[in-house]
Write a protein that holds these residues in place. Structure first.
Motif, PDB file in Angstrom:
ATOM      1  N   MET A  20       0.806  -1.218   0.000  1.00 34.45           N
ATOM      2  CA  MET A  20       0.000   0.000   0.000  1.00 34.45           C
ATOM      3  C   MET A  20       0.841   1.271   0.000  1.00 34.45           C
ATOM      4  O   MET A  20       0.301   2.372   0.009  1.00 34.45           O
ATOM      5  N   THR A  39      -2.487   4.145  -2.215  1.00 34.56           N
ATOM      6  CA  THR A  39      -3.938   3.992  -2.113  1.00 34.56           C
ATOM      7  C   THR A  39      -4.633   5.149  -2.822  1.00 34.56           C
ATOM      8  O   THR A  39      -4.014   6.148  -3.177  1.00 34.56           O
ATOM      9  N   TYR A 111      -8.258  -4.160  -6.003  1.00 32.45           N
ATOM     10  CA  TYR A 111      -6.970  -3.741  -5.479  1.00 32.45           C
ATOM     11  C   TYR A 111      -5.973  -3.848  -6.623  1.00 32.45           C
ATOM     12  O   TYR A 111      -5.989  -4.809  -7.389  1.00 32.45           O
TER      13      TYR A 111
END
Length: 178
Positions: A20, A39, A111
């Motif tokens: 991330m 992110t 994701y």
């Protein structure tokens, strides 16, 4: 930074982790680090007390003592990182959290880590390559597709026709010669 012995920790399987962000540099002199966040929003890591750091293929768990958004980056104070030298030693580390603690995606959301490695083909069933990464341009995300050459394909509904994680492929309305 004080690191528990490896045998005292349960190390995560690489596929169980979602990268991330990345430790970009020390921030100030008291052990804080600047995090380049991958992110959607710069505060995407604020909700996680424990991060996993990977450097040179080795995972280490790190407890977040404090963190805040600072412009387009995040700054954080990690337990055991008490001076600039300790913070500098973390530079380049990938920041991850276990997939199990992440919220479930809504329909049509993914994701980035789940997209990387997927095969990309167009409506004419010509294989264009595999997704090597995703870039956020501010206006939209762009797939970096590497095959016989590199292509940058906008990740927008008009172009991306389907994403099939189970089959490991993405179908796009994109010419092979574009």
């Amino acid at each position: 930074m004080v690191i528990p012995p490896v045998e005292a920790m349960v190390l995560p399987a690489p596929e169980a982790m979602i990268i991330m962000g990345r430790v970009a540099a020390p921030f100030a002199v008291s052990g804080w680090v600047r995090i380049q966040v991958f992110t959607e929003r710069p505060d995407g890591l604020l909700g996680y007390r424990d991060w996993w750091l990977r450097r040179d293929g080795q995972w280490r768990q790190a407890t977040v003592e404090e963190a805040a958004v600072h412009g387009r980056v995040m700054v954080a104070k990690l337990k055991g990182s008490d001076d600039r030298e300790a913070a500098a030693a973390l530079r380049g580390s990938e920041v991850a959290v276990p997939r199990a603690v992440l919220p479930r995606n809504a329909e049509g959301e993914y994701y980035w880590a789940d997209l990387e490695g997927l095969r990309v083909h167009n409506l004419q069933d010509q294989e264009l390559g595999r997704i090597a990464g995703v870039i956020d341009t501010g206006a939209n995300q762009v797939l970096v597709v590497r095959g016989e050459r590199e292509r940058l394909i906008p990740f927008v509904g008009a172009v991306v026709q389907s994403v099939d994680l189970a089959r490991g492929e993405v179908t796009v309305d994109w010419g092979a010669d574009w």
